[in-house]
Design a protein around this motif. Sequence first.
Motif, PDB file in Angstrom:
ATOM      1  N   VAL A  61      46.035  50.383  49.425  1.00 54.61           N
ATOM      2  CA  VAL A  61      47.185  50.596  49.836  1.00 54.61           C
ATOM      3  C   VAL A  61      48.307  49.916  48.600  1.00 54.61           C
ATOM      4  N   PRO A  62      49.411  50.803  48.834  1.00 57.37           N
ATOM      5  CA  PRO A  62      49.982  50.761  48.161  1.00 57.37           C
ATOM      6  C   PRO A  62      51.320  49.675  48.678  1.00 57.37           C
ATOM      7  N   ALA A  63      51.990  48.985  48.045  1.00 54.37           N
ATOM      8  CA  ALA A  63      52.421  47.519  48.128  1.00 54.37           C
ATOM      9  C   ALA A  63      53.144  47.201  49.323  1.00 54.37           C
ATOM     10  N   HIS A  64      53.838  47.805  49.321  1.00 51.01           N
ATOM     11  CA  HIS A  64      54.924  47.479  51.403  1.00 51.01           C
ATOM     12  C   HIS A  64      53.735  47.573  52.791  1.00 51.01           C
ATOM     13  N   GLU A  65      52.971  47.868  51.545  1.00 48.77           N
ATOM     14  CA  GLU A  65      51.204  47.978  52.853  1.00 48.77           C
ATOM     15  C   GLU A  65      50.682  46.200  53.086  1.00 48.77           C
ATOM     16  N   HIS A  66      51.229  45.690  51.966  1.00 50.38           N
ATOM     17  CA  HIS A  66      50.729  44.209  51.553  1.00 50.38           C
ATOM     18  C   HIS A  66      51.810  43.274  51.959  1.00 50.38           C
ATOM     19  N   ASP A  67      52.661  43.424  53.114  1.00 42.91           N
ATOM     20  CA  ASP A  67      53.345  42.400  53.407  1.00 42.91           C
ATOM     21  C   ASP A  67      52.942  41.007  54.624  1.00 42.91           C
ATOM     22  N   PHE A  68      51.969  40.625  54.095  1.00 43.78           N
ATOM     23  CA  PHE A  68      51.431  40.075  54.685  1.00 43.78           C
ATOM     24  C   PHE A  68      51.053  38.484  53.781  1.00 43.78           C
ATOM     25  N   ASP A  69      51.738  37.591  54.797  1.00 41.49           N
ATOM     26  CA  ASP A  69      50.300  36.219  53.646  1.00 41.49           C
ATOM     27  C   ASP A  69      49.423  36.042  53.546  1.00 41.49           C
ATOM     28  N   VAL A  70      48.222  36.975  54.389  1.00 44.02           N
ATOM     29  CA  VAL A  70      47.020  36.792  54.389  1.00 44.02           C
ATOM     30  C   VAL A  70      46.676  38.179  54.028  1.00 44.02           C
ATOM     31  N   THR A  71      46.201  38.899  53.468  1.00 42.93           N
ATOM     32  CA  THR A  71      45.759  40.610  53.387  1.00 42.93           C
ATOM     33  C   THR A  71      44.372  40.881  54.600  1.00 42.93           C
ATOM     34  N   PRO A  72      45.404  41.801  55.656  1.00 44.93           N
ATOM     35  CA  PRO A  72      44.115  42.254  56.291  1.00 44.93           C
ATOM     36  C   PRO A  72      43.464  42.901  56.168  1.00 44.93           C
ATOM     37  N   SER A  73      41.243  42.723  56.695  1.00 43.00           N
ATOM     38  CA  SER A  73      40.696  43.340  56.233  1.00 43.00           C
ATOM     39  C   SER A  73      40.512  44.913  56.251  1.00 43.00           C
ATOM     40  N   GLU A  74      41.791  45.692  56.809  1.00 48.15           N
ATOM     41  CA  GLU A  74      41.736  46.583  56.646  1.00 48.15           C
ATOM     42  C   GLU A  74      42.720  47.579  55.520  1.00 48.15           C
ATOM     43  N   PRO A 136      49.410  57.038  27.444  1.00 47.61           N
ATOM     44  CA  PRO A 136      49.037  58.343  27.960  1.00 47.61           C
ATOM     45  C   PRO A 136      47.639  57.779  29.374  1.00 47.61           C
ATOM     46  N   GLN A 137      47.375  58.778  29.823  1.00 49.65           N
ATOM     47  CA  GLN A 137      46.934  58.289  31.161  1.00 49.65           C
ATOM     48  C   GLN A 137      45.298  57.524  30.740  1.00 49.65           C
ATOM     49  N   ALA A 138      44.865  56.888  31.565  1.00 50.43           N
ATOM     50  CA  ALA A 138      43.293  55.766  30.712  1.00 50.43           C
ATOM     51  C   ALA A 138      42.394  56.327  31.651  1.00 50.43           C
ATOM     52  N   SER A 139      41.263  56.313  31.338  1.00 51.87           N
ATOM     53  CA  SER A 139      40.229  57.494  32.372  1.00 51.87           C
ATOM     54  C   SER A 139      39.903  56.124  32.601  1.00 51.87           C
ATOM     55  N   GLY A 140      39.828  56.386  34.295  1.00 51.53           N
ATOM     56  CA  GLY A 140      39.244  55.531  35.387  1.00 51.53           C
ATOM     57  C   GLY A 140      39.473  56.541  36.812  1.00 51.53           C
ATOM     58  N   THR A 141      39.266  55.486  37.622  1.00 48.82           N
ATOM     59  CA  THR A 141      39.631  56.150  39.436  1.00 48.82           C
ATOM     60  C   THR A 141      41.677  55.831  38.947  1.00 48.82           C
ATOM     61  N   PRO A 142      41.977  56.787  39.289  1.00 51.36           N
ATOM     62  CA  PRO A 142      43.728  56.494  40.065  1.00 51.36           C
ATOM     63  C   PRO A 142      44.404  55.801  40.346  1.00 51.36           C
ATOM     64  N   TRP A 143      44.135  53.935  39.852  1.00 44.93           N
ATOM     65  CA  TRP A 143      44.626  53.442  41.267  1.00 44.93           C
ATOM     66  C   TRP A 143      45.997  53.441  41.004  1.00 44.93           C
ATOM     67  N   LEU A 144      47.326  52.914  42.095  1.00 41.69           N
ATOM     68  CA  LEU A 144      48.482  53.110  41.917  1.00 41.69           C
ATOM     69  C   LEU A 144      49.100  52.478  41.601  1.00 41.69           C
ATOM     70  N   VAL A 145      50.141  52.556  40.908  1.00 41.57           N
ATOM     71  CA  VAL A 145      50.136  51.298  40.121  1.00 41.57           C
ATOM     72  C   VAL A 145      50.435  49.347  41.064  1.00 41.57           C
ATOM     73  N   THR A 146      50.702  49.660  42.306  1.00 42.19           N
ATOM     74  CA  THR A 146      50.526  48.365  43.123  1.00 42.19           C
ATOM     75  C   THR A 146      49.361  48.224  43.843  1.00 42.19           C
ATOM     76  N   GLY A 147      48.799  49.140  43.960  1.00 39.59           N
ATOM     77  CA  GLY A 147      47.143  49.402  44.638  1.00 39.59           C
ATOM     78  C   GLY A 147      45.772  48.390  44.136  1.00 39.59           C
TER      79      GLY A 147
END
Length: 396
Positions: A61-74, A136-147
Amino acid sequence: MENSRRKFLTGVAGASALGVLPGKNAFSQTSPAGTIDNDFVRKEKAGAMQWHSERPLTGSVPAHEHDFDVTPSERMFVRNNLLTPQLDLKTHRLKLAGLVDKELELSVFDLSKNFRTVTIQGMLECAGSGRTGYQPQASGTPWLVTGGMGCPQWGGVRLADVLKAAGLKPGAAHVAGQGGDPGMIATAAPVIRSIPMAKAMEENTLIAWSMNGEPLPWIHGHPLRLVVPGWVGSASTKWLHTLTVLDAPFKGTYMNSSYVVPKHPVEPGQKMPAETESAQAWPVKSIITSPAPNARMKMTRVSVRGRAWVGEGVVERVEISNDEGKTWQRASLARAKDKYAWRTFTYEFQPERPGYHTLIARAWDDRGNAQPAVPAWNPLGYFWNGWHRVGVVVEV
């Protein structure tokens, strides 16, 4: 701690009575073949998770979906190296072998009854989290900058206590965890990674069976996983079935080919050099979790919130800039909780003009390490911890 044990055993008993194993909502959707069905992704696409691949299952999930003190499981990131297995908690066993005085074979129930149960909040982050930030783009899963990260609560027993029960022989230096995830082909290398004995004996390193007070979801390692907080997520072996005490680091795909970084910085675009080392603790990092990118606001004071963490050590301070890093203002940092939990920071931003503004966060640890504007490039795109930027629009 006793409540953790009771909740776990009660959950298991209830699930057994229904003829199913512990799970939560879509986390328990499985296929007859014994692995998570690809329909899982399609059923979950209405949520906040952004799925990157189905085989293996990866999502964040992107950063704005991490606005929790404890990360929800989903909202906890998903990074499975192979397929996602369906294991039976009632028959599952954890074997402990290698340089030990006494080999052990323990059920989840044995662990819960014979060892002290603990609950900690601990940060896990995929080594490739933020990979898309590299150029340049590194190889691997294209994770978001904040994911690719999360900080939930974990419940289980200390790995150190189980190792002590087995007894360590002279020369014991590493502990290798092996997961039960099957490959798409029979010859796929099993997922095995080892950690140094010092980290294995650290009191926050767990053999975990729960996340946020519930049995581990299938996609996060049910029924058992290692939790090695602060280190790259691959060290926290999912679907754990074997622990082997070794006299040296394990040699294999996930130690010597994947999850390695250059010993010395390399030129952008270059291949992995001959001299590498296993990826371990995350460097200091922070993200802005509120406001969300492109949020529109009035010419009034706005509370900027975020989370900061470091793999080993302590977050010492977080700073915010709204002039492209020319000047920095110190944010308020919440009290430290568990050793490896991320920390919430806040900053009151008062815009002085309408229009587009860029807010930038950077963190410092207690060893003097600062979050860089752009980290050193590496061929597999690991350890992205560049400044996090969020643009907002201020209206009159």
